[in-house]
Design a protein around this motif. Structure first.
Motif, PDB file in Angstrom:
ATOM      1  N   GLN A 104       0.142  -1.234   0.016  1.00 49.26           N
ATOM      2  CA  GLN A 104      -0.075  -0.278  -0.277  1.00 49.26           C
ATOM      3  C   GLN A 104       0.914   1.215   0.007  1.00 49.26           C
ATOM      4  O   GLN A 104       1.775   1.129   1.240  1.00 49.26           O
ATOM      5  CB  GLN A 104      -1.166   0.037   1.333  1.00 49.26           C
ATOM      6  N   VAL A 105       0.061   2.262  -0.829  1.00 47.05           N
ATOM      7  CA  VAL A 105       1.297   3.389  -1.177  1.00 47.05           C
ATOM      8  C   VAL A 105       0.887   3.960   0.035  1.00 47.05           C
ATOM      9  O   VAL A 105      -0.093   4.700   0.103  1.00 47.05           O
ATOM     10  CB  VAL A 105       0.940   3.485  -2.497  1.00 47.05           C
ATOM     11  N   ALA A 106       1.471   4.812   0.720  1.00 44.19           N
ATOM     12  CA  ALA A 106       0.910   5.778   2.245  1.00 44.19           C
ATOM     13  C   ALA A 106       1.155   6.916   1.903  1.00 44.19           C
ATOM     14  O   ALA A 106       0.368   7.820   2.844  1.00 44.19           O
ATOM     15  CB  ALA A 106       1.914   5.338   3.654  1.00 44.19           C
ATOM     16  N   GLY A 107       2.289   7.962   1.149  1.00 46.67           N
ATOM     17  CA  GLY A 107       2.578   8.817   0.940  1.00 46.67           C
ATOM     18  C   GLY A 107       3.612   9.161   0.098  1.00 46.67           C
ATOM     19  O   GLY A 107       4.507   7.935  -0.713  1.00 46.67           O
ATOM     20  N   PHE A 108       4.331  10.740  -0.589  1.00 45.86           N
ATOM     21  CA  PHE A 108       5.227  10.635  -1.491  1.00 45.86           C
ATOM     22  C   PHE A 108       6.088  11.411  -0.233  1.00 45.86           C
ATOM     23  O   PHE A 108       5.630  12.331   0.461  1.00 45.86           O
ATOM     24  CB  PHE A 108       4.690  11.082  -2.582  1.00 45.86           C
ATOM     25  N   GLU A 109       7.027  11.681  -0.517  1.00 42.17           N
ATOM     26  CA  GLU A 109       8.195  11.835   0.038  1.00 42.17           C
ATOM     27  C   GLU A 109       8.882  12.992  -0.383  1.00 42.17           C
ATOM     28  O   GLU A 109       9.319  12.906  -1.766  1.00 42.17           O
ATOM     29  CB  GLU A 109       9.372  11.437   0.808  1.00 42.17           C
ATOM     30  N   GLY A 110       9.222  14.273  -0.761  1.00 45.03           N
ATOM     31  CA  GLY A 110       9.998  15.150  -1.358  1.00 45.03           C
ATOM     32  C   GLY A 110       9.656  16.721  -0.594  1.00 45.03           C
ATOM     33  O   GLY A 110       8.533  16.497  -0.192  1.00 45.03           O
ATOM     34  N   GLU A 111      10.573  17.521  -1.002  1.00 47.00           N
ATOM     35  CA  GLU A 111      10.262  19.160  -0.744  1.00 47.00           C
ATOM     36  C   GLU A 111       9.237  19.359  -1.491  1.00 47.00           C
ATOM     37  O   GLU A 111       8.447  20.047  -1.551  1.00 47.00           O
ATOM     38  CB  GLU A 111      11.587  19.845  -0.496  1.00 47.00           C
ATOM     39  N   ASP A 112       9.664  19.603  -2.770  1.00 48.69           N
ATOM     40  CA  ASP A 112       8.856  20.696  -3.767  1.00 48.69           C
ATOM     41  C   ASP A 112       8.756  19.699  -5.457  1.00 48.69           C
ATOM     42  O   ASP A 112       7.754  19.095  -5.413  1.00 48.69           O
ATOM     43  CB  ASP A 112       9.681  21.418  -4.739  1.00 48.69           C
ATOM     44  N   LYS A 113      10.277  18.599  -5.376  1.00 48.86           N
ATOM     45  CA  LYS A 113       9.628  17.743  -6.127  1.00 48.86           C
ATOM     46  C   LYS A 113       9.603  16.571  -5.196  1.00 48.86           C
ATOM     47  O   LYS A 113      10.078  16.361  -4.778  1.00 48.86           O
ATOM     48  CB  LYS A 113      11.493  17.364  -7.063  1.00 48.86           C
ATOM     49  N   LEU A 114       9.277  15.312  -6.015  1.00 49.14           N
ATOM     50  CA  LEU A 114       9.141  14.485  -5.620  1.00 49.14           C
ATOM     51  C   LEU A 114      10.714  13.448  -5.754  1.00 49.14           C
ATOM     52  O   LEU A 114      12.032  13.492  -6.206  1.00 49.14           O
ATOM     53  CB  LEU A 114       8.641  12.927  -6.827  1.00 49.14           C
ATOM     54  N   LYS A 115      11.130  12.891  -4.242  1.00 50.97           N
ATOM     55  CA  LYS A 115      12.338  11.458  -4.046  1.00 50.97           C
ATOM     56  C   LYS A 115      12.273  10.958  -4.260  1.00 50.97           C
ATOM     57  O   LYS A 115      13.064   9.683  -3.589  1.00 50.97           O
ATOM     58  CB  LYS A 115      13.088  12.634  -2.804  1.00 50.97           C
ATOM     59  N   ALA A 116      10.287  10.271  -3.060  1.00 48.07           N
ATOM     60  CA  ALA A 116      10.258   8.549  -2.440  1.00 48.07           C
ATOM     61  C   ALA A 116       8.960   8.120  -2.801  1.00 48.07           C
ATOM     62  O   ALA A 116       8.416   9.323  -2.688  1.00 48.07           O
ATOM     63  CB  ALA A 116      11.323   8.548  -1.620  1.00 48.07           C
ATOM     64  N   VAL A 117       8.631   7.213  -2.411  1.00 49.93           N
ATOM     65  CA  VAL A 117       7.540   6.968  -2.624  1.00 49.93           C
ATOM     66  C   VAL A 117       7.345   6.073  -1.146  1.00 49.93           C
ATOM     67  O   VAL A 117       8.845   5.173  -0.679  1.00 49.93           O
ATOM     68  CB  VAL A 117       6.716   6.336  -3.726  1.00 49.93           C
TER      69      VAL A 117
END
Length: 409
Positions: A210-223
């Motif tokens: 299950q995808v719980a969230g996205f990580e990053g400041e402005d741009k995506l860095k990790a799922v």
């Protein structure tokens, strides 16, 4: 219907094109107007996750016809036009700029939209969905060797994109909530084949996650996954299904249940309004279903046009689908869901085989053909006639598939 009659089509995709062309072929000489919300003449969408994203075709070849060709057939195309209301009593539609267009018959072919994720970080840059030409262009611009892509959803869109990403040299992770890829749309046998195919090509397949969230400041860095796993990536493609665009119909008072309810003639609860394609919940025999396919859009467009014109109904076909992944051409005919047995014909390890799905009485309900056009073509007729075939005959590759047609009554 006469020279002064007006037919309006809301939507500018496969179903709209089929309906408009069929109306002219059936002799309609009145006005036809097609309203689309993109800045382009009606175009094909399936190549957006296949040949177009790979760079094997261009925008011109995606379009069914040029604007000039539409005009030559006296069909008006209104691009970049959002329709906001249908008035069924006075029989007109209105667009977002306040313009009104009267109709005698209306065809709703508004298609579908992507289902979106609403979780932490879902507004970060480089999180993409794929539905339009603009979407495909945006994703294609990030398909650069050495980058990492996370694909959320292991349906056909997700797996097709995974195959293309690998060809471009990306590191690919496919994240799927279900216990197998293609869980909603394909048999377990077909799922197992495609999971092996992608794994052998170096794709990382993660099921039951299950995808719980996205990580990053402005741009995506990790799922971020529900179990705390972190999948580093430069971009993500979300492909978790679609929803029918039936809001206009609902607001107009038409009966809608997971799409716009239509009868076998593509008519809605208003006899002067028809619905075709992904937005339609279609009556098929004693069942009702919403089928997301090119075949369904084409067939319903033809049916609506024929009924409007009082012309003979087109010959119906069994539902068919296709997918291109790597060197694999998958062609499916029929619906496997009610099958009780599946017979493999050929060698799956050689990437050239077919799976025949049968009921308890050995009637052929569906055929999945992998790099095997003869099985697909024969399967069309077997499925349509619900032909009974003994499993041992199907599995005997010494018997040509065309011989199966002798069993059709």
């Amino acid at each position: 219907m006469n020279d002064n009659s007006q037919i309006i089509i809301i939507g500018a995709g496969q179903a709209a094109t089929s309906a408009a062309n069929s109306l002219r072929q059936n002799g309609f000489s009145g006005g036809i107007k097609i309203f689309g919300n993109e800045n382009l003449a009606p175009y094909q969408r399936p190549p957006l996750s296949k040949a177009y994203m790979l760079g094997d075709t261009n925008v011109e070849r995606l379009q069914f016809r040029s604007l000039e060709q539409w005009q030559g057939d006296n069909i008006e195309i209104f691009p970049n036009t959002e329709i906001v209301k249908i008035n069924t009593k006075e029989k007109f539609i209105s667009d977002i700029d306040g313009n009104f267009h009267n109709y005698d018959k209306l065809i709703i072919a508004t298609g579908s939209r992507v289902r979106k994720l609403n979780i932490a970080g879902s507004t970060l840059e480089n999180i993409f969905y794929l539905k339009t030409l603009k979407d495909s262009d945006a994703i294609k611009g990030h398909m650069v060797a050495g980058k990492k892509i996370a694909i959320i959803g292991a349906g056909y869109i997700g797996l097709e994109a995974a195959a293309i990403a690998k060809k471009f040299g990306l590191e690919v992770h496919v994240l799927e909530l279900a216990p197998r890829v293609l869980a909603r749309v394909a048999s377990p046998e077909l799922s197992e084949f495609f999971e092996r195919l992608h794994t052998e090509r170096g794709v990382h397949i993660h099921t039951n996650v299950q995808v719980a969230g996205f990580e990053g400041e402005d741009k995506l860095k990790a799922v971020l996954l529900g179990d705390g796993t972190r999948i580093e990536c430069d971009l993500a493609l979300v492909g978790i299904g679609i929803l029918p665009n039936d809001e206009l119909a609902k607001d107009a008072g038409l009966l809608c249940e997971n799409g716009i309810n239509t009868n076998s003639f593509a008519q809605t609860s208003d006899p002067d309004i028809y619905a075709c394609g992904d937005c339609s919940n279609r009556e098929m025999g004693d069942k009702r279903m919403r089928i997301e396919s090119v075949h369904n859009a084409i067939e319903q467009g033809k049916i609506a046009a024929a009924h409007i014109m009082g012309a003979p109904m087109p010959k119906l076909e069994s539902p068919w689908f296709w997918s291109d992944q790597y060197e694999i051409k998958l062609q499916i005919v029929g619906l496997w869901n009610d099958a009780t047995q599946s017979i493999v014909r050929g060698d799956m390890a050689q990437n050239k085989f077919a799976i025949y799905h049968l009921d308890d009485e050995n009637h052929v309900l569906a055929v999945d053909a992998i790099n095997s056009p003869p099985d697909f073509l024969v399967g069309k007729q077997l499925v349509f006639n619900k032909t009974a075939l003994a499993p041992e005959i199907i599995s005997d590759i010494a018997i040509p598939a065309k011989e199966f047609l002798k069993n059709i009554n």
